[in-house]
Design a protein around this motif. Structure first.
Motif, mmCIF file in Angstrom:
data_model
loop_
_atom_site.group_PDB
_atom_site.id
_atom_site.type_symbol
_atom_site.label_atom_id
_atom_site.label_comp_id
_atom_site.label_asym_id
_atom_site.label_seq_id
_atom_site.Cartn_x
_atom_site.Cartn_y
_atom_site.Cartn_z
ATOM 1 N N MET A 1 45.334 6.433 2.873
ATOM 2 C CA MET A 1 46.054 5.596 1.909
ATOM 3 C C MET A 1 45.170 4.456 1.399
ATOM 4 S SD MET A 1 48.900 6.877 1.072
ATOM 5 C CE MET A 1 49.227 5.491 0.005
ATOM 6 N N HIS A 2 44.374 3.879 2.270
ATOM 7 C CA HIS A 2 43.477 2.804 1.836
ATOM 8 C C HIS A 2 42.458 3.343 0.834
ATOM 9 C CE1 HIS A 2 39.911 0.199 2.036
ATOM 10 N NE2 HIS A 2 40.823 -0.758 2.018
ATOM 11 N N ALA A 3 41.895 4.495 1.125
ATOM 12 C CA ALA A 3 40.909 5.092 0.206
ATOM 13 C C ALA A 3 41.558 5.413 -1.136
ATOM 14 C CB ALA A 3 40.312 6.354 0.828
ATOM 15 N N ARG B 1 53.050 19.736 -9.460
ATOM 16 C CA ARG B 1 52.621 18.371 -9.132
ATOM 17 C C ARG B 1 51.178 18.385 -8.634
ATOM 18 N NH1 ARG B 1 57.187 15.424 -5.801
ATOM 19 N NH2 ARG B 1 56.097 13.624 -6.652
ATOM 20 N N GLN B 2 50.524 17.237 -8.688
ATOM 21 C CA GLN B 2 49.180 17.102 -8.139
ATOM 22 C C GLN B 2 49.311 16.862 -6.635
ATOM 23 O OE1 GLN B 2 45.938 15.453 -10.503
ATOM 24 N NE2 GLN B 2 47.555 14.333 -11.594
ATOM 25 N N VAL B 3 48.791 17.811 -5.863
ATOM 26 C CA VAL B 3 49.006 17.827 -4.420
ATOM 27 C C VAL B 3 47.674 17.982 -3.707
ATOM 28 C CG1 VAL B 3 50.154 19.058 -2.535
ATOM 29 C CG2 VAL B 3 51.240 18.953 -4.792
ATOM 30 N N PHE B 4 47.517 17.249 -2.609
ATOM 31 C CA PHE B 4 46.362 17.443 -1.736
ATOM 32 C C PHE B 4 46.804 17.260 -0.294
ATOM 33 C CE2 PHE B 4 46.388 12.987 -2.863
ATOM 34 C CZ PHE B 4 46.044 12.312 -1.692
ATOM 35 N N GLY C 1 38.063 19.610 4.650
ATOM 36 C CA GLY C 1 38.208 19.348 3.227
ATOM 37 C C GLY C 1 37.039 18.560 2.670
ATOM 38 N N ARG C 2 37.207 18.122 1.446
ATOM 39 C CA ARG C 2 36.198 17.298 0.787
ATOM 40 C C ARG C 2 36.190 15.910 1.429
ATOM 41 N NH1 ARG C 2 35.801 16.820 -5.755
ATOM 42 N NH2 ARG C 2 33.947 15.520 -5.834
ATOM 43 N N GLU C 3 34.994 15.371 1.634
ATOM 44 C CA GLU C 3 34.880 14.057 2.274
ATOM 45 C C GLU C 3 35.618 13.002 1.463
ATOM 46 O OE1 GLU C 3 31.397 10.975 3.425
ATOM 47 O OE2 GLU C 3 31.051 13.067 3.985
ATOM 48 N N ILE C 4 36.295 12.127 2.171
ATOM 49 C CA ILE C 4 37.173 11.135 1.569
ATOM 50 C C ILE C 4 36.467 10.247 0.548
ATOM 51 C CG2 ILE C 4 36.899 9.369 3.366
ATOM 52 C CD1 ILE C 4 40.022 9.043 3.183
ATOM 53 N N SER C 5 35.189 9.941 0.769
ATOM 54 C CA SER C 5 34.463 9.038 -0.144
ATOM 55 C C SER C 5 34.232 9.657 -1.518
ATOM 56 C CB SER C 5 33.132 8.607 0.468
ATOM 57 O OG SER C 5 32.291 9.734 0.647
ATOM 58 N N ILE D 1 38.415 13.081 6.638
ATOM 59 C CA ILE D 1 37.757 11.859 7.081
ATOM 60 C C ILE D 1 36.621 12.269 8.009
ATOM 61 C CG2 ILE D 1 38.059 9.699 8.363
ATOM 62 C CD1 ILE D 1 41.124 9.997 7.636
ATOM 63 N N PRO D 2 35.372 11.917 7.672
ATOM 64 C CA PRO D 2 34.266 12.289 8.555
ATOM 65 C C PRO D 2 34.352 11.516 9.877
ATOM 66 C CG PRO D 2 33.485 10.919 6.750
ATOM 67 C CD PRO D 2 34.924 11.179 6.492
ATOM 68 N N LEU D 3 34.065 12.198 10.956
ATOM 69 C CA LEU D 3 34.144 11.599 12.291
ATOM 70 C C LEU D 3 32.799 11.739 12.999
ATOM 71 C CD1 LEU D 3 37.570 13.184 13.293
ATOM 72 C CD2 LEU D 3 37.170 10.873 12.428
ATOM 73 N N ALA D 4 32.438 10.730 13.777
ATOM 74 C CA ALA D 4 31.156 10.754 14.469
ATOM 75 C C ALA D 4 31.304 10.742 15.986
ATOM 76 C CB ALA D 4 30.310 9.548 14.039
ATOM 77 N N GLY D 5 32.492 10.554 16.499
ATOM 78 C CA GLY D 5 32.692 10.443 17.939
ATOM 79 C C GLY D 5 32.856 11.787 18.618
ATOM 80 N N SER D 6 33.237 11.742 19.867
ATOM 81 C CA SER D 6 33.377 12.964 20.659
ATOM 82 C C SER D 6 34.688 13.699 20.394
ATOM 83 C CB SER D 6 33.280 12.632 22.150
ATOM 84 O OG SER D 6 34.332 11.760 22.536
ATOM 85 N N LYS D 7 35.675 13.026 19.811
ATOM 86 C CA LYS D 7 36.946 13.673 19.503
ATOM 87 C C LYS D 7 36.880 14.296 18.111
ATOM 88 C CE LYS D 7 38.848 12.483 23.293
ATOM 89 N NZ LYS D 7 38.990 13.489 24.318
ATOM 90 N N GLY D 8 37.597 15.369 17.928
ATOM 91 C CA GLY D 8 37.551 16.071 16.650
ATOM 92 C C GLY D 8 38.634 15.679 15.676
ATOM 93 N N SER D 9 39.441 14.674 16.045
ATOM 94 C CA SER D 9 40.519 14.283 15.146
ATOM 95 C C SER D 9 40.964 12.857 15.453
ATOM 96 C CB SER D 9 41.710 15.228 15.286
ATOM 97 O OG SER D 9 42.279 15.107 16.585
#
Length: 140
Positions: A129-131, A61-64, A70-74, A110-118
């Motif tokens: 899912m939206h992307a 199956r196609q799995v990610f 990983g690769r950036e969502i965009s 998902i790229p993040l810009a804040g102080s938290k890493g997740s």
């Protein structure tokens, strides 16, 4: 349980056909899961499997994986049909399931810009899912 219920509700909103849960995992039948799912545990087929059974079910199956590094969502090449692996918020995705994803479509992040890493796992799932839905629906 709240995250499991939230993932079911989001999955229903984007037309997900089924959810496969890997043990150990909170039950979708837990009262807190049911509260946040708002009935969606009854609109989406679901099943709980052991880790080895899950790995076997993904063959061919196609799995990610939705995972850090990983690769950036965009720019991720979302398939028209496939399987997104979402790990636990605390422990992430198992090594065995990451190997399955890496041998197929890889990892999306998902790229993040804040102080938290997740992000909270249910929030990250909603963003992914939206992307995925946006990319696939724009190609039809």
């Amino acid at each position: 349980p709240f995250n499991v219920g939230s993932i079911f509700r989001t999955a229903d909103s984007f037309g997900v056909r089924d959810i496969q849960l890997v043990t150990p995992c909170a039950s979708p039948e837990h009262p807190r899961s049911l509260r946040t799912a708002r009935g969606c545990t009854g609109t989406i087929a679901w099943e709980t499997r052991g880790p080895q059974s899950m790995v076997e079910s993904l063959q061919g199956r196609q799995v990610f994986a939705l995972e850090l590094g990983g690769r950036e969502i965009s720019s991720f090449p979302f398939p028209h049909e496939g399987v997104m692996i979402v790990g636990s918020e605390e422990l992430g995705t198992s090594g065995e399931l990451l190997q399955v994803a890496d041998a197929s479509l890889g990892r999306v992040s998902i790229p993040l810009a804040g102080s938290k890493g997740s992000l909270n796992v249910s929030v990250a799932f909603g963003i992914a899912m939206h992307a995925w839905y946006s990319k696939v629906s724009s190609e039809v």
